[in-house]
Design an enzyme around this catalytic site. Structure first.
Site, PDB file in Angstrom:
ATOM      1  N   VAL A  61       0.801  -1.224   0.000  1.00  0.00           N
ATOM      2  CA  VAL A  61       0.000   0.000   0.000  1.00  0.00           C
ATOM      3  C   VAL A  61       0.835   1.277   0.000  1.00  0.00           C
ATOM      4  O   VAL A  61       0.322   2.360  -0.304  1.00  0.00           O
ATOM      5  CB  VAL A  61      -0.982   0.021   1.189  1.00  0.00           C
ATOM      6  CG1 VAL A  61      -1.996  -1.099   1.055  1.00  0.00           C
ATOM      7  CG2 VAL A  61      -0.247  -0.048   2.531  1.00  0.00           C
ATOM      8  N   ASN A  86      -7.607  -0.633   4.469  1.00  0.00           N
ATOM      9  CA  ASN A  86      -7.652  -1.315   5.755  1.00  0.00           C
ATOM     10  C   ASN A  86      -6.293  -1.811   6.240  1.00  0.00           C
ATOM     11  O   ASN A  86      -6.114  -2.071   7.431  1.00  0.00           O
ATOM     12  CB  ASN A  86      -8.628  -2.497   5.659  1.00  0.00           C
ATOM     13  CG  ASN A  86      -8.548  -3.406   6.846  1.00  0.00           C
ATOM     14  OD1 ASN A  86      -9.080  -3.109   7.925  1.00  0.00           O
ATOM     15  ND2 ASN A  86      -7.852  -4.529   6.691  1.00  0.00           N
ATOM     16  N   TYR A 153       1.682   4.045  16.679  1.00  0.00           N
ATOM     17  CA  TYR A 153       0.383   3.639  16.138  1.00  0.00           C
ATOM     18  C   TYR A 153      -0.659   4.737  16.348  1.00  0.00           C
ATOM     19  O   TYR A 153      -1.424   5.065  15.438  1.00  0.00           O
ATOM     20  CB  TYR A 153      -0.051   2.349  16.834  1.00  0.00           C
ATOM     21  CG  TYR A 153      -1.305   1.712  16.291  1.00  0.00           C
ATOM     22  CD1 TYR A 153      -1.259   0.887  15.170  1.00  0.00           C
ATOM     23  CD2 TYR A 153      -2.534   1.899  16.922  1.00  0.00           C
ATOM     24  CE1 TYR A 153      -2.410   0.281  14.683  1.00  0.00           C
ATOM     25  CE2 TYR A 153      -3.693   1.293  16.441  1.00  0.00           C
ATOM     26  CZ  TYR A 153      -3.622   0.488  15.322  1.00  0.00           C
ATOM     27  OH  TYR A 153      -4.762  -0.109  14.836  1.00  0.00           O
ATOM     28  N   VAL A 154      -0.664   5.318  17.549  1.00  0.00           N
ATOM     29  CA  VAL A 154      -1.571   6.429  17.842  1.00  0.00           C
ATOM     30  C   VAL A 154      -1.348   7.565  16.849  1.00  0.00           C
ATOM     31  O   VAL A 154      -2.291   8.127  16.286  1.00  0.00           O
ATOM     32  CB  VAL A 154      -1.387   6.918  19.290  1.00  0.00           C
ATOM     33  CG1 VAL A 154      -2.096   8.248  19.505  1.00  0.00           C
ATOM     34  CG2 VAL A 154      -1.907   5.881  20.280  1.00  0.00           C
ATOM     35  N   ALA A 155      -0.077   7.920  16.630  1.00  0.00           N
ATOM     36  CA  ALA A 155       0.243   9.002  15.686  1.00  0.00           C
ATOM     37  C   ALA A 155      -0.299   8.696  14.297  1.00  0.00           C
ATOM     38  O   ALA A 155      -0.876   9.562  13.628  1.00  0.00           O
ATOM     39  CB  ALA A 155       1.751   9.217  15.640  1.00  0.00           C
TER      40      ALA A 155
END
Length: 257
Positions: A61, A86, A153-155
């Site tokens: 991706v 996704n 991951y949050v970022a």
């Protein structure tokens, strides 16, 4: 007329279930994944009672050239009515210990991948005049920073929520809607890995981590992949044609806006 959707990261986990649910509802699926075996297996398992001819495609991706190839090929041969970005990765580490390589990889897949694929899909839709729909998989970690050991991951997921709004604003003139879904604690292979990592970081067992997740969810159970897939199906349906720029929480109340 059969509608066609490309779903990235559909070789396993949430993406696989999105493909299954959409196929059951009559969609023709192009299962895209960097893992060809997983993509092929998902495509082979899909419901085709409505005459759909499901396909699979190998897709990194973060590769603009490959994303453009997939989007243009599908649009030209089958029509491109929808795209679900996704694909995602996670690495669970303390913020102070997170190497920059993990940060780079997380953002490359989770955020750059959404940008690259969304751009390729939107360009193809505009070219063929399709008033399509794009759905991005974000996370409840894209709405709050109170998530231990997942700073990168949050970022990335905060970025997905913001990017979704920007895409929705600019693509509205073409009749293309763009929304995101924000799952919570979903039972997937990724979550199983995260439970093991978090157990090690906390010095407890994976079962105790699982119970922490359940306790954090007001509905008092872990989320199933189909809970996410059903909301994606709604966002791609005609019932949602006047919804755009939203980050829809699907988390059993674990985080409420």
């Amino acid at each position: 007329m059969t509608k066609t959707v490309v779903i990235t990261g559909a070789g396993s986990g949430i993406g696989r279930h999105i493909a299954i649910v959409l196929a059951q509802r009559g969609w023709q699926i192009v299962v895209a994944d960097i893992n060809e075996d997983g993509a092929r297996a998902t495509a082979a398992d899909l419901d085709s009672r409505n005459g759909q001819l499901h396909e699979h495609a190998i897709l990194d991706v973060s590769d603009p050239h490959k994303a453009r190839q997939v989007a243009d090929d599908v649009a030209s041969r089958l029509g491109l009515d929808a795209w679900v970005s996704n694909a995602g990765v996670s690495y669970m580490q303390r913020f102070l210990d997170t190497p920059i390589e993990s940060y780079d990889k997380t953002l490359e897949v989770n955020l750059k991948g959404v940008f690259v694929c969304g751009q390729a899909a939107a360009r193809a839709m505009v070219r063929i005049g399709a008033k399509g729909a794009i759905v991005n998989t974000a996370s409840m970690a894209g709405k709050q920073g109170r998530v231990p050991y997942l700073a990168d991951y949050v970022a990335s997921k905060f970025g997905v929520v913001g990017l979704t709004q920007a895409m929705a604003f600019e693509l509205a003139e073409y009749g293309i809607t763009v929304n995101s879904v924000c799952p919570g604690y979903v039972v997937t292979p990724m979550q199983e890995r995260e439970m093991t990592w978090e157990a090690q970081l906390r010095g407890i067992t994976p079962d105790k981590v699982r119970q922490l997740y359940i306790n954090d969810t007001p509905l008092r159970k872990l989320e199933q992949p189909d809970d996410v897939a059903n909301v994606v199906a709604f966002l791609l349906s005609d019932d949602a044609r006047f919804i755009t720029g939203e980050a829809v929480a699907v988390n059993g109340g674990a985080y409420m806006d």
